[in-house]
Motif scaffolding. Structure first.
Motif, PDB file in Angstrom:
ATOM      1  N   MET A   1       3.676  -9.910  -3.090  1.00 63.27           N
ATOM      2  CA  MET A   1       3.210  -8.468  -3.718  1.00 63.27           C
ATOM      3  C   MET A   1       3.452  -7.350  -2.909  1.00 63.27           C
ATOM      4  SD  MET A   1       0.020  -6.688  -5.804  1.00 63.27           S
ATOM      5  CE  MET A   1      -0.897  -6.520  -4.381  1.00 63.27           C
ATOM      6  N   THR A   2       4.407  -6.358  -3.401  1.00 62.85           N
ATOM      7  CA  THR A   2       4.518  -5.381  -2.157  1.00 62.85           C
ATOM      8  C   THR A   2       3.345  -4.389  -2.523  1.00 62.85           C
ATOM      9  OG1 THR A   2       6.970  -5.420  -2.684  1.00 62.85           O
ATOM     10  CG2 THR A   2       6.187  -3.366  -1.920  1.00 62.85           C
ATOM     11  N   ILE A   3       3.095  -3.850  -0.991  1.00 57.17           N
ATOM     12  CA  ILE A   3       2.040  -3.073  -0.988  1.00 57.17           C
ATOM     13  C   ILE A   3       2.640  -1.637  -0.247  1.00 57.17           C
ATOM     14  CG2 ILE A   3      -0.338  -2.281  -0.122  1.00 57.17           C
ATOM     15  CD1 ILE A   3      -1.001  -5.288  -0.283  1.00 57.17           C
ATOM     16  N   GLU A   4       2.661  -0.620  -0.773  1.00 62.43           N
ATOM     17  CA  GLU A   4       2.738   0.683  -0.187  1.00 62.43           C
ATOM     18  C   GLU A   4       1.412   1.373   0.135  1.00 62.43           C
ATOM     19  OE1 GLU A   4       6.768   2.933  -0.627  1.00 62.43           O
ATOM     20  OE2 GLU A   4       6.098   1.969  -2.393  1.00 62.43           O
ATOM     21  N   LEU A   5       1.216   1.654   1.560  1.00 65.04           N
ATOM     22  CA  LEU A   5      -0.075   2.336   1.752  1.00 65.04           C
ATOM     23  C   LEU A   5       0.140   3.669   2.368  1.00 65.04           C
ATOM     24  CD1 LEU A   5      -3.132   1.694   1.599  1.00 65.04           C
ATOM     25  CD2 LEU A   5      -3.030   0.445   3.918  1.00 65.04           C
ATOM     26  N   GLY A   6      -0.958   4.611   1.872  1.00 67.02           N
ATOM     27  CA  GLY A   6      -0.723   5.987   2.841  1.00 67.02           C
ATOM     28  C   GLY A   6      -1.969   6.482   2.921  1.00 67.02           C
ATOM     29  N   ILE A   7      -1.978   7.741   3.459  1.00 73.03           N
ATOM     30  CA  ILE A   7      -3.267   8.277   3.778  1.00 73.03           C
ATOM     31  C   ILE A   7      -3.251   9.900   3.186  1.00 73.03           C
ATOM     32  CG2 ILE A   7      -3.352   7.286   6.257  1.00 73.03           C
ATOM     33  CD1 ILE A   7      -2.686  10.078   7.248  1.00 73.03           C
ATOM     34  N   ALA A   8      -4.541  10.285   2.720  1.00 72.90           N
ATOM     35  CA  ALA A   8      -4.623  11.672   2.232  1.00 72.90           C
ATOM     36  C   ALA A   8      -5.324  12.409   3.176  1.00 72.90           C
ATOM     37  CB  ALA A   8      -5.436  11.377   0.921  1.00 72.90           C
ATOM     38  N   GLY A 152       0.445  -8.096   8.242  1.00 71.12           N
ATOM     39  CA  GLY A 152       0.975  -9.453   7.779  1.00 71.12           C
ATOM     40  C   GLY A 152       0.799  -9.496   6.289  1.00 71.12           C
ATOM     41  N   ASP A 153       0.557  -8.580   5.626  1.00 74.46           N
ATOM     42  CA  ASP A 153       0.499  -8.653   4.022  1.00 74.46           C
ATOM     43  C   ASP A 153       1.773  -8.218   3.542  1.00 74.46           C
ATOM     44  OD1 ASP A 153      -2.483  -8.840   2.841  1.00 74.46           O
ATOM     45  OD2 ASP A 153      -0.732  -8.070   1.184  1.00 74.46           O
ATOM     46  N   GLY A 154       2.094  -8.320   2.473  1.00 77.70           N
ATOM     47  CA  GLY A 154       3.249  -7.750   1.697  1.00 77.70           C
ATOM     48  C   GLY A 154       3.461  -6.443   1.866  1.00 77.70           C
ATOM     49  N   ARG A 155       4.538  -5.943   2.470  1.00 74.67           N
ATOM     50  CA  ARG A 155       4.989  -4.554   2.745  1.00 74.67           C
ATOM     51  C   ARG A 155       6.141  -4.075   2.129  1.00 74.67           C
ATOM     52  NH1 ARG A 155       2.243  -1.725   6.286  1.00 74.67           N
ATOM     53  NH2 ARG A 155       2.853  -0.114   4.591  1.00 74.67           N
TER      54      ARG A 155
END
Length: 616
Positions: A1-8, A152-155
């Motif tokens: 699974m693709t994970i997109e991670l951001g900050i607020a 190492g996770d799906g990016r």
């Protein structure tokens, strides 16, 4: 699974310190995170810190991470006021795209907000929705924690959140054919600005497909058939005034990569040219053999559009229209089939393509029998006239009565302080300087000659005057407003009525293109371009379509038909001006055979299901 991670980042309180904000944004970028969201959390932000301005400033402090602004929840303006200056907002967005790349994420596209202490399980669960997951942070340590969670996770390896946020509704972006996916251009992609606008027209297509082979053109059309609800533009050089080679929210098939130029037979002077080549490139290649192919008056025009519409140019009175030199064309039809059309193969389609090609398929190659052309006399003359009506009458006499080797176009505009500036562009297809001067001298009677340039030069140098279109593409804005007509003869009444029109200020550009000569050698029924007899083609450009249409309608008694390449009037009656009744009836019959679903409908549409009476 693709994970997109951001900050607020919260603008209120201590977090509103500009230095802290910049540091956190840079750390998120260095950590490989995908998004920075500016958020005032519904509370009063730090004095002086506007979310949008802060987003722009942070874009300047970072290099590639997308920046977004959360929708305000504490707006004090009445909600009914909306955005008072949408054009200013749009220009600000465009400016940021230019300065920082496509990094602004549209708030309406959204993201999923996680809790500040979110763990990897929560992040994975929220990422299943397909949107970026955003976690509020206040320190560098929290950013480091997030980076470690997804290490190492799906990016994400595809388009960023900034690009996906600009996708238009109704387009299956994930369903783009595999053959085209690597060169398809979406809003927000770095290449987008270079393929959206045309020479005169602005645009914002939802997707641009850029096939490199006929098979890929077929794939692009298959995708278009699945999106029949959307506008469909076909783009070669992106120059045309009336052609819909761009749109708003629709699809564009850009055949610019099909730009090969190949000599097939030197004895017959037979050449094969791709639709994506420009006439400037064609002229340069043909000049190596002492050949030329008439091609309008501007070298930056793409081959595809002009070679299917007609091609009234500076060599036409000597060598005929561009389509008169066409010997075969290769097309991809609406159903994806690849065909060849010539006098021997699919002759009915070959007839239709020469004048109405935009309705029948995507041309992938043209075969032309070109002419032997040595150096030519090329003239640019500027004159000032105090009697525009008289000058127009005299031009009509001279241009239509000139020998076939001489073609002169006239451009003028609104008179100023009782004076009109006349610009003449002329080619004399002769190599004797004395003959060239003899041909051109009568035209100096049209007014006071204030500037002149007459040279003996290869035709390629005339076409080379067009500027090269760089990787940023054209920069047209808005919608051009233009009307076109064929003029059987330049009469005294037409000169009078045209002078009145130009004095009104409705028209800022007015051109007369001399026809006749070799154009008349081809029988009217040999091609779908049937207007062989007129002495001139007329174009007028203004800023108000409705007012220009009304004025142009008043001149209709002078005209006999129109040239579809230069007309932006979308009223259905224009179809009857472009094509005489018998020609239009034949075209409609062929349309039912070759494009019964009317896929090609955005450029002077010949609707197969419409009767002639319904369009009058």
């Amino acid at each position: 699974m693709t994970i997109e991670l951001g900050i607020a980042l919260d603008l209120s309180g201590a977090d509103g310190d500009p230095a802290v904000l910049a540091d956190l944004a840079r750390r998120a970028e260095s950590a490989g995170l995908d998004l920075v969201v500016i958020d005032d959390s519904g509370r009063q932000p730090q004095p002086g810190l506007d979310p949008w301005t802060t987003a722009v400033w942070l874009a300047g402090r970072t290099t590639h991470i997308p920046i977004a602004v959360a929708p305000a929840t504490n707006a004090t303006d009445p909600p009914e006021t909306g955005q008072p200056y949408p054009s200013v907002v749009a220009k600000a967005h465009q400016s940021l795209d230019v300065l920082a790349g496509s990094r602004l994420v549209a708030a309406q596209a959204g993201w999923t907000l996680a809790s500040p202490d979110a763990g990897i399980d929560q992040i994975r669960r929220l990422a299943e929705a397909g949107a970026p997951v955003v976690v509020p942070v206040r320190s560098a340590a929290e950013i480091a924690r997030l980076a470690a969670l997804v290490a190492g996770d799906g990016r994400g390896t595809g388009r960023s959140a900034a690009v996906r946020a600009r996708r238009r509704a109704g387009i299956d972006y994930d369903g783009v054919p595999t053959s085209l996916a690597d060169v398809a251009v979406e809003p927000g992609d770095p290449a987008y600005r270079g393929v959206t606008s045309t020479y005169l027209r602005g645009g914002a297509p939802g997707l641009v497909l850029r096939p490199r082979t006929p098979a890929e053109v077929a794939d692009a059309l298959a995708f278009a058939r699945r999106h029949r609800q959307l506008p469909l533009g076909i783009r070669s050089g992106g120059h045309g005034v009336s052609g819909r080679s761009t749109n708003d929210g629709g699809l564009v098939i850009d055949v610019g990569a099909l730009n090969g130029i190949e000599v097939l037979d030197t004895e017959r002077r037979l050449v094969r040219i791709g639709p994506g080549a420009t006439w400037k490139q064609v002229a340069a290649e043909l000049d190596r053999y002492g050949w030329a192919l008439g091609s309008g008056d501007y070298g930056g025009v793409g081959v595809g559009g002009l070679a299917t519409a007609g091609g009234i140019g500076l060599l036409s009175r000597r060598h005929g229209l561009t389509i008169d030199r066409l010997r075969a064309v290769e097309l991809v039809l609406a159903d994806g089939s690849q065909v060849r059309a010539s006098k021997a193969d699919n002759p009915d389609l070959f007839w239709a393509v020469r004048g109405a090609g935009a309705n029948f398929g995507v041309a992938t190659a043209f075969e032309f029998e070109v002419s032997e052309v040595g150096q030519v006399g090329w003239a640019q003359l500027v004159l000032v006239s105090t009697d525009l009506e008289k000058s127009l009458r005299r031009y009509g006499e001279l241009a239509s009565g000139a020998p076939r080797d001489t073609t002169v176009f006239l451009v003028t505009g609104r008179p100023r302080q009782g004076q009109s500036v006349l610009q003449l562009y002329a080619i004399v297809d002769q190599q004797d300087p004395d003959v060239i001067v003899e041909r051109l001298t009568p035209f100096t009677e049209l007014g006071s000659l204030v500037q002149q340039q007459v040279v003996l030069t290869p035709y390629k140098e005339v076409m080379a005057l067009a500027a090269d279109v760089g990787p940023d593409g054209h920069h047209g804005m808005g919608e051009p407003v233009s009307r076109s007509a064929f003029l059987p003869a330049l009469t005294d009444d037409f000169a009078r009525d045209t002078t009145r029109l130009l004095r009104s200020g409705l028209v800022h550009f007015f051109e007369l293109r001399a026809m006749g000569g070799a154009i008349t050698d081809t029988p009217a029924d040999e091609t779908a371009f049937a207007h062989r007899a007129p002495a001139f083609q007329v174009t007028a450009m203004g800023t108000d379509q409705g007012r220009l249409d009304a004025a142009w309608d008043g001149l209709a008694g002078h005209f006999d038909g129109l040239y579809l390449s230069f007309d932006t009037d979308l009223r259905p009656q224009r179809l009857h001006d472009a094509f005489p009744p018998r020609v239009l009836a034949r075209l409609r019959t062929l349309k039912r055979r070759y494009d019964p679903g009317n896929l090609f409908r955005d450029n002077f549409n010949i609707d197969p299901q419409t009767t002639e009476e319904q369009t009058r």
